[in-house]
Each structure stands twice: as structure tokens, then as C-alpha cells.
Write an enzyme that holds these catalytic residues in place. Sequence first.
Site, mmCIF file in Angstrom:
data_model
loop_
_atom_site.group_PDB
_atom_site.id
_atom_site.type_symbol
_atom_site.label_atom_id
_atom_site.label_comp_id
_atom_site.label_asym_id
_atom_site.label_seq_id
_atom_site.Cartn_x
_atom_site.Cartn_y
_atom_site.Cartn_z
ATOM 1 N N ALA A 142 0.843 -1.205 0.000
ATOM 2 C CA ALA A 142 0.000 0.000 0.000
ATOM 3 C C ALA A 142 0.872 1.246 0.000
ATOM 4 O O ALA A 142 0.648 2.181 0.763
ATOM 5 C CB ALA A 142 -0.925 -0.029 1.221
ATOM 6 N N GLY A 201 1.073 1.097 -5.015
ATOM 7 C CA GLY A 201 -0.128 0.306 -4.702
ATOM 8 C C GLY A 201 -1.332 1.171 -4.364
ATOM 9 O O GLY A 201 -2.429 0.961 -4.901
ATOM 10 N N ASN A 245 8.094 -2.932 -2.375
ATOM 11 C CA ASN A 245 9.348 -2.245 -2.694
ATOM 12 C C ASN A 245 10.420 -3.229 -3.160
ATOM 13 O O ASN A 245 10.466 -4.376 -2.709
ATOM 14 C CB ASN A 245 9.834 -1.423 -1.484
ATOM 15 C CG ASN A 245 9.557 -2.089 -0.162
ATOM 16 O OD1 ASN A 245 8.566 -2.784 0.002
ATOM 17 N ND2 ASN A 245 10.449 -1.922 0.780
ATOM 18 N N SER A 254 5.500 -4.202 -9.216
ATOM 19 C CA SER A 254 6.823 -3.695 -8.815
ATOM 20 C C SER A 254 7.768 -3.760 -10.008
ATOM 21 O O SER A 254 7.573 -4.564 -10.921
ATOM 22 C CB SER A 254 7.420 -4.585 -7.716
ATOM 23 O OG SER A 254 6.610 -4.605 -6.585
ATOM 24 N N LEU A 274 12.750 -1.127 -16.918
ATOM 25 C CA LEU A 274 14.115 -0.703 -16.541
ATOM 26 C C LEU A 274 14.689 0.218 -17.616
ATOM 27 O O LEU A 274 15.321 1.231 -17.318
ATOM 28 C CB LEU A 274 15.033 -1.921 -16.383
ATOM 29 C CG LEU A 274 14.800 -2.831 -15.180
ATOM 30 C CD1 LEU A 274 15.839 -3.948 -15.162
ATOM 31 C CD2 LEU A 274 14.883 -2.040 -13.872
ATOM 32 N N CYS A 302 13.672 5.460 -7.466
ATOM 33 C CA CYS A 302 13.761 4.478 -8.553
ATOM 34 C C CYS A 302 14.884 4.646 -9.552
ATOM 35 O O CYS A 302 15.506 3.650 -9.919
ATOM 36 C CB CYS A 302 12.428 4.417 -9.274
ATOM 37 S SG CYS A 302 11.145 3.775 -8.181
ATOM 38 N N PHE A 313 12.256 14.919 -3.177
ATOM 39 C CA PHE A 313 13.130 14.732 -4.352
ATOM 40 C C PHE A 313 12.609 15.460 -5.578
ATOM 41 O O PHE A 313 13.314 15.619 -6.566
ATOM 42 C CB PHE A 313 13.368 13.244 -4.645
ATOM 43 C CG PHE A 313 12.264 12.558 -5.395
ATOM 44 C CD1 PHE A 313 11.151 12.071 -4.740
ATOM 45 C CD2 PHE A 313 12.345 12.392 -6.770
ATOM 46 C CE1 PHE A 313 10.135 11.441 -5.439
ATOM 47 C CE2 PHE A 313 11.335 11.741 -7.481
ATOM 48 C CZ PHE A 313 10.221 11.276 -6.806
HETATM 49 P P1 NAD Z 1 6.750 1.777 -1.098
HETATM 50 O O1 NAD Z 1 7.933 1.514 -0.243
HETATM 51 O O2 NAD Z 1 6.104 3.108 -1.070
HETATM 52 O O3 NAD Z 1 5.606 0.708 -0.783
HETATM 53 C C1 NAD Z 1 5.835 -0.659 -0.685
HETATM 54 C C2 NAD Z 1 4.898 -1.224 0.388
HETATM 55 O O4 NAD Z 1 4.982 -2.650 0.386
HETATM 56 C C3 NAD Z 1 5.255 -0.796 1.812
HETATM 57 O O5 NAD Z 1 4.121 -0.171 2.385
HETATM 58 C C4 NAD Z 1 5.619 -2.103 2.532
HETATM 59 O O6 NAD Z 1 5.200 -2.127 3.891
HETATM 60 C C5 NAD Z 1 4.844 -3.116 1.723
HETATM 61 N N1 NAD Z 1 5.385 -4.481 1.791
HETATM 62 C C6 NAD Z 1 6.671 -4.887 1.612
HETATM 63 N N2 NAD Z 1 6.739 -6.228 1.687
HETATM 64 C C7 NAD Z 1 5.491 -6.678 1.942
HETATM 65 C C8 NAD Z 1 4.923 -7.964 2.095
HETATM 66 N N3 NAD Z 1 5.670 -9.067 1.981
HETATM 67 N N4 NAD Z 1 3.601 -8.061 2.352
HETATM 68 C C9 NAD Z 1 2.832 -6.966 2.435
HETATM 69 N N5 NAD Z 1 3.296 -5.709 2.272
HETATM 70 C C10 NAD Z 1 4.619 -5.576 2.018
HETATM 71 O O7 NAD Z 1 7.216 1.423 -2.593
HETATM 72 P P2 NAD Z 1 6.679 2.102 -3.945
HETATM 73 O O8 NAD Z 1 7.330 3.410 -4.154
HETATM 74 O O9 NAD Z 1 5.209 1.997 -3.977
HETATM 75 O O10 NAD Z 1 7.322 1.122 -5.031
HETATM 76 C C11 NAD Z 1 6.840 -0.178 -5.222
HETATM 77 C C12 NAD Z 1 7.416 -0.730 -6.507
HETATM 78 O O11 NAD Z 1 6.958 0.043 -7.615
HETATM 79 C C13 NAD Z 1 8.951 -0.696 -6.602
HETATM 80 O O12 NAD Z 1 9.377 -1.830 -7.300
HETATM 81 C C14 NAD Z 1 9.222 0.546 -7.427
HETATM 82 O O13 NAD Z 1 10.433 0.453 -8.148
HETATM 83 C C15 NAD Z 1 8.053 0.556 -8.380
HETATM 84 N N6 NAD Z 1 7.666 1.886 -8.880
HETATM 85 C C16 NAD Z 1 7.622 2.944 -8.040
HETATM 86 C C17 NAD Z 1 7.199 4.185 -8.511
HETATM 87 C C18 NAD Z 1 7.142 5.395 -7.621
HETATM 88 O O14 NAD Z 1 6.890 6.474 -8.140
HETATM 89 N N7 NAD Z 1 7.339 5.297 -6.333
HETATM 90 C C19 NAD Z 1 6.782 4.315 -9.842
HETATM 91 C C20 NAD Z 1 6.823 3.201 -10.669
HETATM 92 C C21 NAD Z 1 7.255 1.972 -10.176
HETATM 93 C C1 UGA Z 2 10.253 8.386 -12.538
HETATM 94 C C2 UGA Z 2 9.693 8.227 -13.968
HETATM 95 O O1 UGA Z 2 9.458 9.531 -14.511
HETATM 96 C C3 UGA Z 2 8.395 7.423 -13.965
HETATM 97 O O2 UGA Z 2 7.960 7.202 -15.299
HETATM 98 C C4 UGA Z 2 8.668 6.069 -13.285
HETATM 99 O O3 UGA Z 2 7.459 5.328 -13.208
HETATM 100 C C5 UGA Z 2 9.193 6.304 -11.895
HETATM 101 O O4 UGA Z 2 10.418 7.094 -11.968
HETATM 102 C C6 UGA Z 2 9.579 5.045 -11.176
HETATM 103 O O5 UGA Z 2 9.817 4.028 -11.787
HETATM 104 O O6 UGA Z 2 9.661 5.152 -9.947
HETATM 105 P P1 UGA Z 2 9.705 9.942 -10.475
HETATM 106 O O7 UGA Z 2 11.009 9.458 -9.958
HETATM 107 O O8 UGA Z 2 8.526 9.896 -9.594
HETATM 108 O O9 UGA Z 2 9.309 9.134 -11.804
HETATM 109 O O10 UGA Z 2 9.852 11.456 -10.942
HETATM 110 P P2 UGA Z 2 10.509 12.197 -12.209
HETATM 111 O O11 UGA Z 2 9.592 13.250 -12.637
HETATM 112 O O12 UGA Z 2 10.968 11.249 -13.225
HETATM 113 O O13 UGA Z 2 11.770 12.900 -11.542
HETATM 114 C C7 UGA Z 2 12.872 12.161 -11.057
HETATM 115 C C8 UGA Z 2 13.976 13.104 -10.673
HETATM 116 O O14 UGA Z 2 14.536 13.704 -11.845
HETATM 117 C C9 UGA Z 2 13.548 14.256 -9.777
HETATM 118 O O15 UGA Z 2 14.528 14.470 -8.803
HETATM 119 C C10 UGA Z 2 13.452 15.441 -10.735
HETATM 120 O O16 UGA Z 2 13.640 16.669 -10.109
HETATM 121 C C11 UGA Z 2 14.599 15.113 -11.694
HETATM 122 N N1 UGA Z 2 14.448 15.747 -13.024
HETATM 123 C C12 UGA Z 2 13.391 15.447 -13.824
HETATM 124 C C13 UGA Z 2 15.437 16.608 -13.482
HETATM 125 O O17 UGA Z 2 16.425 16.871 -12.774
HETATM 126 N N2 UGA Z 2 15.306 17.180 -14.721
HETATM 127 C C14 UGA Z 2 14.254 16.911 -15.540
HETATM 128 O O18 UGA Z 2 14.200 17.449 -16.669
HETATM 129 C C15 UGA Z 2 13.268 16.015 -15.073
#
Ligand code: NAD
Ligand code: UGA
Length: 452
Positions: free
Chosen positions: A11, A15, A91, A131, A221, A276, A338
Site C-alpha cells: 500500500a 499500490g 518495494n 513492482s 528498466l 527508482c 526529491f
Molecule cells: P513503497 O515503499 O512506497 O511501498 C511498498 C509497500 O509494500 C510498503 O508499504 C511495505 O510495507 C509493503 N510491503 C513490503 N513487503 C510486503 C509484504 N511481503 N507483504 C505486504 N506488504 C509488504 O514502494 P513504492 O514506491 O510503492 O514502489 C513499489 C514498486 O513500484 C517498486 O518496485 C518501485 O520500483 C516501483 N515503482 C515505483 C514508482 C514510484 O513512483 N514510487 C513508480 C513506478 C514503479
Molecule cells: C520516474 C519516472 O518519470 C516514472 O515514469 C517512473 O514510473 C518512476 O520514476 C519510477 O519508476 O519510480 P519519479 O522518480 O517519480 O518518476 O519522478 P521524475 O519526474 O521522473 O523525476 C525524477 C527526478 O529527476 C527528480 O529528482 C526530478 O527533479 C529530476 N528531473 C526530472 C530533473 O532533474 N530534470 C528533468 O528534466 C526532469
Amino acid sequence: MEIKNICCIGAGYVGGPTMAVIALKCPSINITVVDANPEKIKSWNGPLESLPVYEPGLAEVVEEARGRNLFFSDDIAGNIEKAEMIFMAVNTPTKTEGEGAGMAADLRYIEACVKDIAKYSKSDKIVIEKSTLPVRTAEKIKEILDEETSGIHFEILSNPEFLAEGTAIQDLFKSDRVLIGGDESKTGQKAVSALVDIYSNWIPKDKILTTNVWSSELAKLASNAMLAQRISSINSFSALCEKTGANIDELSKAIGMDHRIGPHFLKASVGFGGSCFQKDILNLVYLCRYYGLNEVAEYWHQVIKINDYQKNRFSQKIINYFGGDLKGKRISILGWAFKANTNDSRESAAIYVAEKLFNAGASLVIYDPQVNSSQILNDIKSYWSKSILKEDLESSLKIATNIPNDVDAFAILTEWEDFKNLVISKKPIFDGRNLLNGKAKMNIYKLDKSYS
Ligand code: NAD
Ligand code: UGA
């Protein structure tokens, strides 16, 4: 296949918002988001002003769907059992110990999910990788599930998430593409169709791309690597601009007007942060090395190296401006998240710049409109070197509730709108986020001339 119940494990930033939007758009499907952290579940069920994730528009979506067909629960077992479709959105940080430490993705949370799915499933399930995972993880997931259960069919899909923080709801409503990777078998394609049907409730069909599982896993990736590469490229040019008198904003504009290059992700900055980009590129580098592709690995590793260089270069500018030592100087760190419009500070450039300035003797006054003081202190404890932490933090580090006045310089580290007015300040402003469009950067250019 008709899907009536979805369970999402995790969550967090992905999520919570993704499931809230699916629930909003698919009122006939019950969606339950579960998490191992009961406090998080409590907050998701609590007041809309204090949901665990801050995203513009999220509270409104949760308000409409929560209690109707969107639920947050700590009953992991019951909800796995009930669901026909399970998303894993836990995560996947960089490993800190064992083989691949510092590079490979730590898959322990995914493994724990898979074990739970094996333990509590009593009927066939579609299991979805939400994830971000190394390519070919689906194979291992299938192996574990088949080994630990009998008579249950599991179909594994890859459906990576592309939302960016701060614009998550907008990105989910109008995705550039939804990517679904599935097995080419008949059952695999049936599972792909079930997920396509869900997204088709609001995403145009031509934006839903179906591929094999490995292409989908790797595309996630690769997309992050290409985005981060653009930032490192423009940041590398910012260093050259400062030596030559070229202007980085003008350069970005000139480059981005070529429709083959495009204008996005060309904003020079103090370096990308977030949970990420760095961990996904490190994972990619690790995978390339694993397959013996050392040149490819080095190419992508350079994106991280330039990012570190940029954070250091920026910090060093401030230190040089004050003659190489910050003893007795109060520096205001403006922004800890960030990026703007999020309360997420994972891997934020601010954490690294603040450490370097603190190390050079500065006392710091940190202010961020969304990140609370306990999170800032937590970041300091987890990211800063342990030797610095022995010092008396309280006397030289303050967390402010507003933009402070009584400082010697400002360092803008998050592009919050609130900081745009700072241009009226008579104090030096080091604009790490290129927010003031050259206005405050005069300080930096002056500095370059006197110290280069
Ligand atoms: P997060 O740390 O915010 O959330 C992950 C959640 O999973 C936590 O609340 C944790 O308590 C829970 N968790 C972990 N193990 C568990 C288990 N075994 N059972 C139940 N709950 C469990 O992470 P996030 O930022 O949401 O990222 C999740 C995935 O999505 C990562 O692989 C990340 O790379 C990917 N992702 C993140 C973003 C982003 O913007 N944050 C965008 C695209 C993809
Ligand atoms: C990034 C990708 O944009 C998403 O598509 C992807 O799903 C996500 O990672 C992920 O896999 O977690 P996010 O990290 O949330 O999203 O934010 P961005 O807008 O990409 O910014 C990332 C970092 O780059 C920030 O620190 C931002 O300030 C910096 N940034 C972005 C720059 O320095 N210059 C730019 O032109 C754009």
C-alpha cells in the site's frame, strides 16, 4: 475471465494510487489493498488530509471509492484467498548485503509476497508484477508457486507502472501507455485479456500494449534508464555551459525544439533523486554484468556517475563561494522532497547536498512544505555518514516551519512553487533546481568567474 475481486499487496506510493484509480474506474470490482505495515493501513483508512501518500487529486479519488469498492486491510491471508487477480506492488530496493550488494535489486519483499500467495491460495490466480523487477523474475515466481502448491494454476503477468510522483493521478488517468506482458500460451493470453479488459474501462485500446513477459519487465528498466540518461546528459552540459558562457536554459530549449529529441526531461538540476532511477539503473548495470555485457554496463553506470558528480559540483560551488569553509555560516536548505508536489524524499539530492555542507562546517536550516521533521531526521540518520552523526546535530541543524530569513545563503533543492519569490532576497541563492530561470543564478555565475 470475470474478475470480481482484486488484491494488491503493498500500500505504498504505487499500490495506493494505482488501486484507487482502478477502483474508481471499475466500480463492479472489489479491490483490497493489503500491507504488512498495519500503521500504513490505518492511515489509508483515516482522514483524507493525512493519507500516507501525498499526491494532487488522490484524496478525491479515495473519497469516492473508499468503502464502496476500495478497501485497505491488514488481512493479507483472507484477501489473497478471495482474489482472482493479485497485484504485487512491494518495494524492490537495492540490495545492501550479500551477492550483488549495492547493485542488484533486493527481491526479499517479492519473495515474501510469493510465499504468502502460495500459502493462502486455494484457487487459480493471475499474479501480476507491478513492482519494477529484473528481467526474467516471472520465471522464478512461477517456479516457487508451482513448487509450493498443487492443483492450482498461476498465470504470471508483468504490468510495470510508469507513473511519476507528484503527477500520479494524472498519469494514471491518462497513461501514455499501459504495458502488459504475458505468456504466449492460451492461458497466458486469457490472463492478458482479463487485465486488458480492466484497463479498457478508461484507457484507449491503442495505448494498451501487450508483449511477452521479458520485454515488459525489461521495458520498465530501460524506460527509467533512458529518462535518467537525458537528465545526466543535460546536467553534463550545464558544467560545460558554466565554463563557456553558454546558457543551459537556452541550450535545453534549442536542443528540445528538434522534434526528434523533444523538450521533456531536459531541465538541468542538482541531480535526479527519487527511489527508482538510481536503483533501477544499478539493477540494469548488474544485469548487464551478469550476462557478460561489460561495455553496456559501463555505459549505463556513467548516468549515475554524472548524477553524483552534479550533486558534488553544486555543493562545492557553495563551499567555494564562502572561501572553502562554511564554519559560522547558516545555510537554508529549501526543499527536502526529491521533486515538487510529493512528500517523498527517498534519494533526494537535498540529503546529499545537506550532508556535504554540514561536513564543511555549515549550520543548516531545512524547510520543506510537505516533508515533516521526523522524516527529515530519519533520512539524516539513515543516509548520512555515521561519523558525522556523532556531532551535536541539535545545535547546528534546525528544521523550520517556514522559509527562514536569518541565514547567509539559500540553496534551492526542490522545485516547489513557494520558492520562486525568493528572487527578491539579497542573500546569495544557489538554485540547484534551475527554478528561477537564471535570475538568482547570477550568484553562481559571479562565483564561477571568481573561483574558476
Ligand atoms: P513503497 O515503499 O512506497 O511501498 C511498498 C509497500 O509494500 C510498503 O508499504 C511495505 O510495507 C509493503 N510491503 C513490503 N513487503 C510486503 C509484504 N511481503 N507483504 C505486504 N506488504 C509488504 O514502494 P513504492 O514506491 O510503492 O514502489 C513499489 C514498486 O513500484 C517498486 O518496485 C518501485 O520500483 C516501483 N515503482 C515505483 C514508482 C514510484 O513512483 N514510487 C513508480 C513506478 C514503479
Ligand atoms: C520516474 C519516472 O518519470 C516514472 O515514469 C517512473 O514510473 C518512476 O520514476 C519510477 O519508476 O519510480 P519519479 O522518480 O517519480 O518518476 O519522478 P521524475 O519526474 O521522473 O523525476 C525524477 C527526478 O529527476 C527528480 O529528482 C526530478 O527533479 C529530476 N528531473 C526530472 C530533473 O532533474 N530534470 C528533468 O528534466 C526532469
